[in-house]
Scaffold this motif. Structure first.
Motif, short mmCIF file in Angstrom:
data_model
loop_
_atom_site.label_atom_id
_atom_site.label_comp_id
_atom_site.label_asym_id
_atom_site.label_seq_id
_atom_site.Cartn_x
_atom_site.Cartn_y
_atom_site.Cartn_z
N PHE B 9 0.95 -1.41 -0.09
CA PHE B 9 0.13 0.04 -0.10
C PHE B 9 1.04 0.99 0.09
O PHE B 9 2.03 1.11 0.50
CB PHE B 9 -0.91 0.13 1.11
CG PHE B 9 -1.92 -1.08 1.42
CD1 PHE B 9 -2.47 -1.43 0.17
CD2 PHE B 9 -2.21 -1.83 2.38
CE1 PHE B 9 -3.41 -2.69 0.04
CE2 PHE B 9 -3.13 -2.86 2.61
CZ PHE B 9 -3.67 -3.21 1.39
N THR B 13 -2.80 4.29 -3.00
CA THR B 13 -3.78 3.31 -2.54
C THR B 13 -4.95 4.03 -1.64
O THR B 13 -6.16 3.96 -1.88
CB THR B 13 -3.11 2.26 -1.59
OG1 THR B 13 -2.20 1.67 -2.06
CG2 THR B 13 -4.18 1.11 -1.31
N ILE B 14 -4.41 4.85 -0.73
CA ILE B 14 -5.38 5.50 -0.02
C ILE B 14 -6.34 6.68 -0.87
O ILE B 14 -7.25 6.61 -0.71
CB ILE B 14 -4.71 6.35 1.20
CG1 ILE B 14 -3.96 5.02 2.21
CG2 ILE B 14 -5.71 7.30 2.02
CD1 ILE B 14 -2.95 5.71 2.89
N LEU B 17 -8.76 4.57 -2.36
CA LEU B 17 -9.54 3.81 -1.58
C LEU B 17 -10.69 4.72 -0.90
O LEU B 17 -11.73 4.29 -0.71
CB LEU B 17 -8.83 3.30 -0.19
CG LEU B 17 -9.40 2.23 0.48
CD1 LEU B 17 -10.01 0.96 -0.40
CD2 LEU B 17 -8.48 1.46 1.46
N VAL B 58 -7.25 1.26 -6.94
CA VAL B 58 -6.67 0.55 -5.44
C VAL B 58 -5.75 -0.45 -5.82
O VAL B 58 -4.67 -0.66 -5.53
CB VAL B 58 -7.79 0.21 -4.51
CG1 VAL B 58 -7.11 -0.62 -3.43
CG2 VAL B 58 -8.57 1.41 -4.17
N SER B 62 -1.73 -0.58 -5.60
CA SER B 62 -1.27 -1.65 -4.46
C SER B 62 -0.71 -2.92 -5.00
O SER B 62 0.30 -3.34 -4.24
CB SER B 62 -2.58 -1.89 -3.55
OG SER B 62 -3.17 -0.93 -3.23
N SER B 259 -3.00 11.70 5.30
CA SER B 259 -2.22 10.65 4.50
C SER B 259 -1.30 11.20 3.57
O SER B 259 -0.19 10.80 3.46
CB SER B 259 -3.26 9.64 3.91
OG SER B 259 -3.93 10.37 2.63
N THR B 504 -0.61 1.51 5.56
CA THR B 504 -1.60 0.20 5.99
C THR B 504 -2.28 0.81 7.18
O THR B 504 -3.54 0.60 7.61
CB THR B 504 -0.86 -1.19 6.48
OG1 THR B 504 -0.35 -1.51 5.38
CG2 THR B 504 -1.86 -1.99 6.93
N ILE B 507 -4.94 3.14 6.18
CA ILE B 507 -5.98 2.26 5.68
C ILE B 507 -6.93 2.11 7.05
O ILE B 507 -8.13 2.18 6.78
CB ILE B 507 -5.58 1.33 4.81
CG1 ILE B 507 -5.18 1.68 3.34
CG2 ILE B 507 -6.66 0.38 4.51
CD1 ILE B 507 -4.33 0.74 2.68
#
Lengths: 130, 964
Positions: B9, B13-14, B17, B58, B62, B259, B504, B507
């Motif tokens: 991640f 990714t965030i 997401l 995502v 990732s 983030s 992570t 997330i």
């Protein structure tokens, strides 16, 4: 007192009534005089002794009530029977004072004439069979 | 590191997401609405497709594996369908459009989507998979097809925009603005990321910035759209969902920022650590950390690169490394020296035959020459920063020129006005002229001309030519030896592993926040908000159902507490006004019920809305049954007057129907019917009032009767005198004739002798010729005429007889005895054959009356019944007279009813009229009942009435005043 000694005066201006009434009483043996008006009747009363007067109320000229009062003054012993066709006739006080009552009132039509001699005899307390 | 792990991640990714979560939650919200409209359904589907779209990102960001490139199939596959459903959503808002038209829109959209997706997949299968370091994602090298997809997406906005404009123009009121704002939100949410995507691909903005723009715009625009829709849809939604939703969006946006900064810090730390490591690696032969992938050393003196691998799988392009290290060294030298020697330094480099720096050298030489002898390093840095921007532009433009036909493509670019660096253009033209190659080879040669001048210490990435492995690389100058420079490559997977835990945690934080917003909010607001609200809503629902016995407990003196209190007060006041209303209603009903009239409320259709007690009593139909039924069904006699009802309502004029006759319980009754139109505003219908006027009609009949009697009385009195005189004459004459033809009378015989007749012979003659009988006939007829006159006189002559107290029952008994012995009656019908039923009230008080007269009345009635019954033949029953006495108020009521033939109405009406008789002429005088009536009403102040039913019998009712 003989029946013929009883002098009856019939006063009625209706000739048929007068003749029949007088006739019936003559047949019974009474001495009957008749007059067609009060004036005529008073003349007769002046000349004759009258014991009983059978008097119609409605007469030409002087009416029956006045006739009775006058006749009474002429002959105090005279008795009266009132013969009237009026449905609402009631005795005036003057006549009641003379001693007249409902029993002396005959209402027309008299369907049985035989009551007449009975009434007359009653007046003289005589047995009608005499 | 081995290829065991492929899931790492990172910030991207965030970044992807967050929209996934956002869109997914809205999807769930919309699709879970029960009985949702079609607009809601399409919006839900669109949000779900966008969820999938973001989820593809995502995956791409990732998964560190070439297979991740296939995420593009998903993005391309769903984005057009998502646009389709947004269009269909708008089509069905605010009111559902025609289903046929919807299909007409949907089918081509879908077909094009599938077709384009198919073409894209086909194109991908014929393309290489490449790795974009700027976004750390895998992709297909399918630029042309991607552009095509972009065009189609743009075209998909056309039907949306057309419907949008159409609706904004045509829909009026509040919904116009709702559509306007939702449409703008959608267009902003679609166009800005699309533009950002394009310019990021063009290289004008970096991938991270695009990712932030994408997430923010996406969330804000679509959240805006969703909120506007939720607040304006007629579909059901809950307050809590909105609070949680709005809070969550705030959290998500905040988290996006957090983030970004957290992971950026992490990367800066990584860089710092690796710069330190690089320094140690270069200065210490023994220090070789585990994640070190390779070491490349360049010596300016030899112009050679020495490469040593620690990761055996890697194969790096040595020549490329050399060019990079040379450019780094070049950058260091031109910035390092004093200003006066800078121009000389550049020219020195020109002599080193570093072909790939030709463009830079030409540009910088020109710049340095233009600046004069003295040139500071900061001025140089400023120029380089600008130059770097343009070179990066060249680099991205040239990268996008396909390898096949590269030469032509480059020539086109250089000839276009977009190639704004003349010195680089010259260098590139030279390169084109010198090189015989084309395609990929020429492309890489040209690309080396526009490589960035990377300073030592900057992180960059290298791809292994042997496998799909990558390295994170740093340039490091040798400490003591100028002209020596190193490139140190570290494991890319290790870099991702370094970022992964932080991502992570982010997330986890994201899911924590979602959980918090979804469940925690609920818990948090349970006592303060949800529970009191639920109690209040429950209370409102109960009141809505009509249950007013509600008092919601107040928990806190906040807004909900106030609402609850106010609600309780309102329920109380509703209760009170309901009670007042009900009281008024009952009071009015009471008034209406107390009316002796039948009062019926009807609507314009003639259906009963009100039915008062009198109506119930008369009709024997309950109000509950009557309400709603047609009036003519309830009161059949009203059937004939429906037109009057409609006329009354139409003309707003009362209609009166008088003296309506009808039969009830065998007798004729009369009513007045009045129809009053309701004229109050807004109320339509009429009130029908039915009054029973039977007794009034009877009374009027009685009055008429009395009038007749009285006039006859007057007439009779006048006539009697005139008739009695001649009648007396007739009767006397007849008696005399009877006597004078009789031989019994002495005088008759004398007169007969005188006239020479024989009385016996005359009598004999008379007898034989019937003269005697004739004379007797005269007497009899005269007598009868005399009786009539005498009877008529009853009407006028107030009896002289005295009234005395008597018991009615005793008088009746005496009369029955008299009737039984009546000779005249016996001739026609033996009274003793009639069954007499006695129903006497024993405790009846005495009456004051002339007993003979009252007996005459009873006798007349009994005679009348007996004579009537003689005319009827009985089969199953026997002649019967029922005599009933009872007290009725202050009157004694005597009912004499027989089961004789009765009489028709027209006879009944006239029965008390003098001389009215149904019997044969000569049988009766026709005066009996009228005299009775006269005796009862005039002489005794009583009442006398008769009711009859043809065939069933006759009933006489006599009422006489009681003593007390």
């Amino acid at each position: 007192m003989e029946t013929s000694d009883i002098h009856i005066l019939v006063v009625d201006d209706e000739a048929v009534v007068n003749i029949n009434l007088s006739g019936y009483l003559e047949d019974e043996g009474f001495t009957v005089f008749s007059a067609a008006s009060a004036e005529e009747a008073l003349e007769l009363i002046d000349q004759q002794r009258i014991d009983v007067g059978i008097i119609d109320m409605r007469l030409p000229g002087m009416d029956g009530n006045a006739l009775i009062l006058k006749a009474y003054h002429k002959q105090r012993a005279m008795k009266f029977l009132i013969h009237t066709g009026s449905t609402n006739y009631s005795l005036p006080q003057s006549l009641i004072e003379l001693g007249l009552g409902e029993a002396q009132v005959l209402r027309k039509p008299v369907s049985d004439l035989s009551i007449l001699p009975r009434m007359i005899y009653e007046m003289f307390s005589m047995d009608d069979n005499k | 590191m081995g290829g065991n792990h492929i899931l790492y991640f990172n910030f991207f990714t965030i970044g992807a997401l967050i929209p996934v979560v956002f869109h997914f939650l809205i999807t769930v919200f919309f699709l879970s609405i029960p009985e949702k409209s079609r607009a809601t359904f399409h919006l839900g589907v669109a949000f779900f497709l966008i969820t999938l779209f973001n989820f593809a990102y995502v995956i791409s960001s990732s998964v560190y594996h070439p297979m991740a490139a296939y995420h593009r199939w998903l993005t391309v596959g769903v984005i057009m369908l998502a646009e389709t459903h947004y269009t269909l959503f708008l089509f069905n808002y605010p009111n559902p459009g025609r289903l046929k038209t919807e299909r007409l829109l949907q089918i081509p959209h879908y077909l094009v989507s599938f077709l384009v997706t198919g073409i894209f997949i086909w194109g991908c299968l014929h393309s290489d998979i490449i790795y974009h370091f700027d976004g750390h994602y895998w992709d297909f090298a399918a630029e042309h097809i991607s552009k095509g997809v972009g065009v189609v997406l743009g075209l998909y906005l056309v039907p949306f925009t057309v419907i949008f404009i159409y609706k904004v123009v045509l829909v009026s009121g509040r919904e116009r603005f709702v559509i306007l704002f939702m449409g703008i939100a959608y267009l902003v949410g679609s166009l800005i990321p699309a533009v950002a995507n394009t310019i990021s691909r063009e290289g004008l903005i970096d991938r991270e910035l695009f990712q932030i723009i994408w997430a923010m715009v996406n969330i804000f625009a679509f959240f805006f759209l969703a909120i506007i829709y939720i607040n304006n849809t007629r579909d059901e939604s809950t307050f809590m969902a909105k609070i949680a939703g709005i809070s969550m969006v705030a959290f998500l946006v905040l988290l996006q920022g957090i983030s970004y900064f957290a992971l950026n810090d992490k990367e800066l730390a990584y860089d710092e650590i690796h710069r330190q490591m690089s320094h140690r690696i270069v200065s210490t032969e023994d220090y070789r950390p585990a994640q070190l992938a390779y070491v490349a050393a360049y010596d300016q003196a030899t112009g050679k690169v020495a490469l040593s691998y620690r990761d055996k799988g890697l194969r790096m392009d040595k020549d490329r490394i050399r060019r990079h290290l040379e450019s780094s060294l070049f950058l260091a030298t031109i910035l390092d020296d004093h200003g006066t020697g800078r121009f000389r330094q550049i020219l020195t480099w020109a002599r080193r035959r570093t072909d790939h720096l030709t463009g830079y050298i030409r540009n910088l030489a020109e710049f340095a020459a233009g600046q004069g002898a003295f040139l500071s390093s900061s001025e140089m840095k400023g120029h380089l920063a600008k130059l770097d921007f343009y070179v990066a532009y060249y680099r991205r433009k040239i990268r996008h020129i396909p390898a096949s036909g590269f030469r032509k493509g480059l020539e086109a670019f250089l000839n276009s006005g977009k190639a704004v660096l003349p010195n680089f253009n010259v260098a590139l033209w030279d390169e084109l002229a010198d090189s015989k190659a084309d395609g990929g080879l020429l492309k890489s040669e040209i690309m080396s001309q526009v490589q960035p001048l990377r300073p030592a210490g900057d992180r960059f990435y290298r791809k292994s030519s042997a496998n799909d492995q990558h390295a994170v690389s740093f340039v490091q100058h040798a400490n003591s030896a100028p002209g020596r420079i190193y490139e140190l490559g570290f494991s890319y997977a290790a870099y991702r592993q370094y970022i992964h835990p932080a991502a992570t945690k982010m997330i986890l934080l994201l899911f924590g926040l979602i959980l918090f917003a979804l469940a925690g909010f609920r818990l948090f607001f349970l006592g303060t908000f949800i529970y009191p609200m639920q109690r209040l809503v429950e209370g409102v629902k109960r009141v809505d159902r009509g249950d007013l016995n509600v008092a919601v407990p107040v928990r806190a003196a906040d807004e909900i507490g106030y609402l609850t209190e106010a609600f309780n007060r309102m329920v109380d006041s509703i209760k009170q006004s309901n009670k007042a209303l009900n009281d008024t209603r009952l009071y009015l009903k009471n008034i209406i019920d107390s009316m002796p009239s039948v009062l019926i409320g009807v609507d314009p259709a003639g259906h009963v809305t009100h039915w008062n007690q009198e109506a119930e009593r008369i009709s024997r139909i309950d109000e509950d049954q009557a309400c709603g039924a047609a009036i003519e069904k309830l009161i059949p006699q009203f059937n004939a007057y429906l037109e009057n009802l409609h006329k009354a309502i139409r003309n707003r004029e009362p209609q009166k129907i008088e003296k309506v006759a009808y039969q009830m319980a065998g007798e004729t009754r009369y009513s007045d019917i009045i129809v009053y139109p309701l004229i109050a505003n807004g109320v339509k219908g009429a009130v029908v009032r039915i009054d029973d006027i039977t007794s009034r009609v009877r009374f009027e009949e009685m009055m008429v009767q009395s009038e007749k009697m009285a006039s006859i009385g007057g007439l009779a009195a006048g006539m009697a005198h005139e008739i009695n005189n001649p009648l007396g004459g007739i009767l006397m004459a007849a008696q005399n004739i009877e006597r004078r033809v009789s031989p019994d009378l002495k005088k008759n015989r004398e007169v007969a002798e005188e006239t020479g007749a024989d009385m016996e012979l005359i009598a004999d003659y008379m007898e034989k010729r019937g003269v005697k009988k004739m004379v007797a006939g005269i007497l009899e007829m005269g007598q009868r005429a005399s009786d009539i006159v005498a009877n008529m006189l009853n009407f006028s002559r107030k009896s002289e007889a005295r009234a005395s107290t008597h018991n009615v029952n005793d008088l009746i008994e005496a009369t029955i005895e008299l009737a039984a012995n009546d000779y005249n009656l016996k001739k026609q019908y033996d009274f003793r054959h009639i069954h007499i039923v006695r129903d006497y009230e024993a405790t009846l008080p005495m009456i004051l009356c002339i007993s003979t007269e009252i007996q005459q009345v009873f006798l007349n009635i009994l005679k009348n019944s007996a004579q009537a019954m003689a005319d009827k033949s009985y089969h199953n029953e026997s002649p019967q007279i029922r005599i009933r006495t009872a007290r009725e108020g202050d009157m004694a009521r005597v009912e004499v009813s027989d089961n004789g033939p009765g009489m028709p109405e027209e006879v009944r009406k006239r029965i008390f009229e003098p001389f009215f008789t149904t019997k044969e002429v000569g049988t009766g005088t026709g005066l009996g009942l009228s005299v009775s009536y006269f005796i009862v009403t005039e002489n005794h102040g009583g009442q006398m009435a008769v009711s009859a039913r043809a065939g069933k019998g006759t009933k006489f009712i006599i009422k006489l005043p009681l003593m007390d």
